[in-house]
Design an enzyme around this catalytic site. Structure first.
Site, PDB file in Angstrom:
ATOM      1  N   PRO A  11       0.791  -1.220   0.000  1.00 36.79           N
ATOM      2  CG  PRO A  11      -0.032  -1.051   2.151  1.00 36.79           C
ATOM      3  CD  PRO A  11       0.598  -2.022   1.208  1.00 36.79           C
ATOM      4  CG  ASN A  12      -0.172   4.327   1.356  1.00 43.20           C
ATOM      5  OD1 ASN A  12      -1.139   4.900   0.854  1.00 43.20           O
ATOM      6  ND2 ASN A  12      -0.217   3.766   2.541  1.00 43.20           N
ATOM      7  NE  ARG A  19       4.031   6.734   1.708  1.00 39.37           N
ATOM      8  CZ  ARG A  19       4.216   5.504   2.174  1.00 39.37           C
ATOM      9  NH1 ARG A  19       4.676   4.558   1.375  1.00 39.37           N
ATOM     10  NH2 ARG A  19       3.951   5.212   3.422  1.00 39.37           N
ATOM     11  CE1 TYR A  24       8.937   4.954   3.238  1.00 36.22           C
ATOM     12  CE2 TYR A  24       7.407   6.801   3.043  1.00 36.22           C
ATOM     13  CZ  TYR A  24       7.847   5.673   3.698  1.00 36.22           C
ATOM     14  OH  TYR A  24       7.195   5.241   4.831  1.00 36.22           O
ATOM     15  CG  ASN A  75       8.157  -1.983   0.526  1.00 32.80           C
ATOM     16  OD1 ASN A  75       7.527  -2.102   1.587  1.00 32.80           O
ATOM     17  ND2 ASN A  75       8.838  -0.899   0.213  1.00 32.80           N
ATOM     18  CB  ALA A  78       1.460   0.435   6.652  1.00 33.23           C
ATOM     19  CD  GLU A  99       9.680  -7.394   6.156  1.00 36.15           C
ATOM     20  OE1 GLU A  99       9.191  -8.457   6.577  1.00 36.15           O
ATOM     21  OE2 GLU A  99       9.954  -6.439   6.905  1.00 36.15           O
ATOM     22  CG  HIS A 101      10.785  -2.283   4.923  1.00 35.29           C
ATOM     23  ND1 HIS A 101       9.423  -2.186   4.749  1.00 35.29           N
ATOM     24  CD2 HIS A 101      11.003  -3.429   5.598  1.00 35.29           C
ATOM     25  CE1 HIS A 101       8.844  -3.230   5.314  1.00 35.29           C
ATOM     26  NE2 HIS A 101       9.784  -4.009   5.830  1.00 35.29           N
ATOM     27  NE  ARG A 108      10.156   6.091   8.735  1.00 34.94           N
ATOM     28  CZ  ARG A 108       9.190   5.918   7.829  1.00 34.94           C
ATOM     29  NH1 ARG A 108       9.256   4.899   6.980  1.00 34.94           N
ATOM     30  NH2 ARG A 108       8.177   6.769   7.771  1.00 34.94           N
TER      31      ARG A 108
HETATM   32  C1  DQA Z   1       8.036   1.072   4.008  1.00 40.68           C
HETATM   33  C2  DQA Z   1       8.099   1.252   5.533  1.00 40.68           C
HETATM   34  C3  DQA Z   1       6.730   1.101   6.163  1.00 40.68           C
HETATM   35  O1  DQA Z   1       6.815   1.294   7.569  1.00 40.68           O
HETATM   36  C4  DQA Z   1       5.772   2.115   5.600  1.00 40.68           C
HETATM   37  O2  DQA Z   1       4.479   1.923   6.128  1.00 40.68           O
HETATM   38  C5  DQA Z   1       5.734   2.106   4.108  1.00 40.68           C
HETATM   39  C6  DQA Z   1       7.005   2.001   3.384  1.00 40.68           C
HETATM   40  C7  DQA Z   1       9.398   1.367   3.340  1.00 40.68           C
HETATM   41  O3  DQA Z   1       9.578   0.958   2.194  1.00 40.68           O
HETATM   42  O4  DQA Z   1      10.263   2.008   3.942  1.00 40.68           O
HETATM   43  O5  DQA Z   1       4.708   2.261   3.489  1.00 40.68           O
HETATM   44  O6  DQA Z   1       7.694  -0.267   3.732  1.00 40.68           O
END
Ligand code: DQA
Length: 149
Positions: A11-12, A19, A24, A75, A78, A99, A101, A108
């Site tokens: 998501p996102n 963003r 990021y 990835n 959240a 995984e 990120h 964080r």
């Molecule tokens: C993320 C880290 C997550 O905590 C966050 O909610 C994201 C992006 C990252 O790529 O750093 O959406 O996965």
């Protein structure tokens, strides 16, 4: 034999580039997919990419990967910090999942320090921006002896 990787974005991450670029980076999702594609061009590896903002759709993508993929770079955004459903899906498909990120989640907010998924993944890569996806691909390539150890 050709290997197949699913590069899955949660998501996102469709908003990457605009963003919170200070967290990021300014790289878009299309840039990341293109960089991954370019990196794999030298190998006998095929890439499929997908993104969803929906937990169940991500579960479906993981299930589907069981039929064609040899590994997954994921990835989960959240959902990393909340999703038992994604954890169970990763266990169920019996594929190596890495995984990734973009940000260093461990530096964080406290709620980002915990991953529901990392324990059932091959490993976790965090904090290297878009290059983390390339590092994850290389981990799979090494696992398949397509890169020297
Ligand atoms: C993320 C880290 C997550 O905590 C966050 O909610 C994201 C992006 C990252 O790529 O750093 O959406 O996965």
């Amino acid at each position: 034999m050709t290997k197949h990787i699913l590069l899955l974005h949660g998501p996102n991450l469709n908003l990457l580039g605009t963003r919170q670029p200070e967290v990021y980076g300014s790289t878009t999702l299309a840039d990341i997919n293109a960089a991954a594609e370019g990196h794999l061009a030298a190998f006998e590896v095929k890439l499929r990419t997908a993104q969803s903002n929906h937990e169940g759709a991500l579960v479906d993508r993981l299930h589907d990967a069981r039929d064609w993929a040899d590994g997954v770079v994921f990835n989960p955004g959240a959902y990393t910090h909340t999703s038992i459903a994604l954890r169970d899906a990763i266990v169920a498909i019996e594929l190596p999942v890495i995984e990734v990120h973009l940000s260093n989640v461990h530096g964080r907010e406290a709620f980002r320090h915990q991953s529901m998924l990392a324990g059932v993944c091959l490993g976790q890569i965090a904090g290297f921006g878009w290059h983390g996806y390339i590092l994850a691909m290389d981990a799979l390539l090494r696992r398949w002896d397509l890169l020297p150890a």
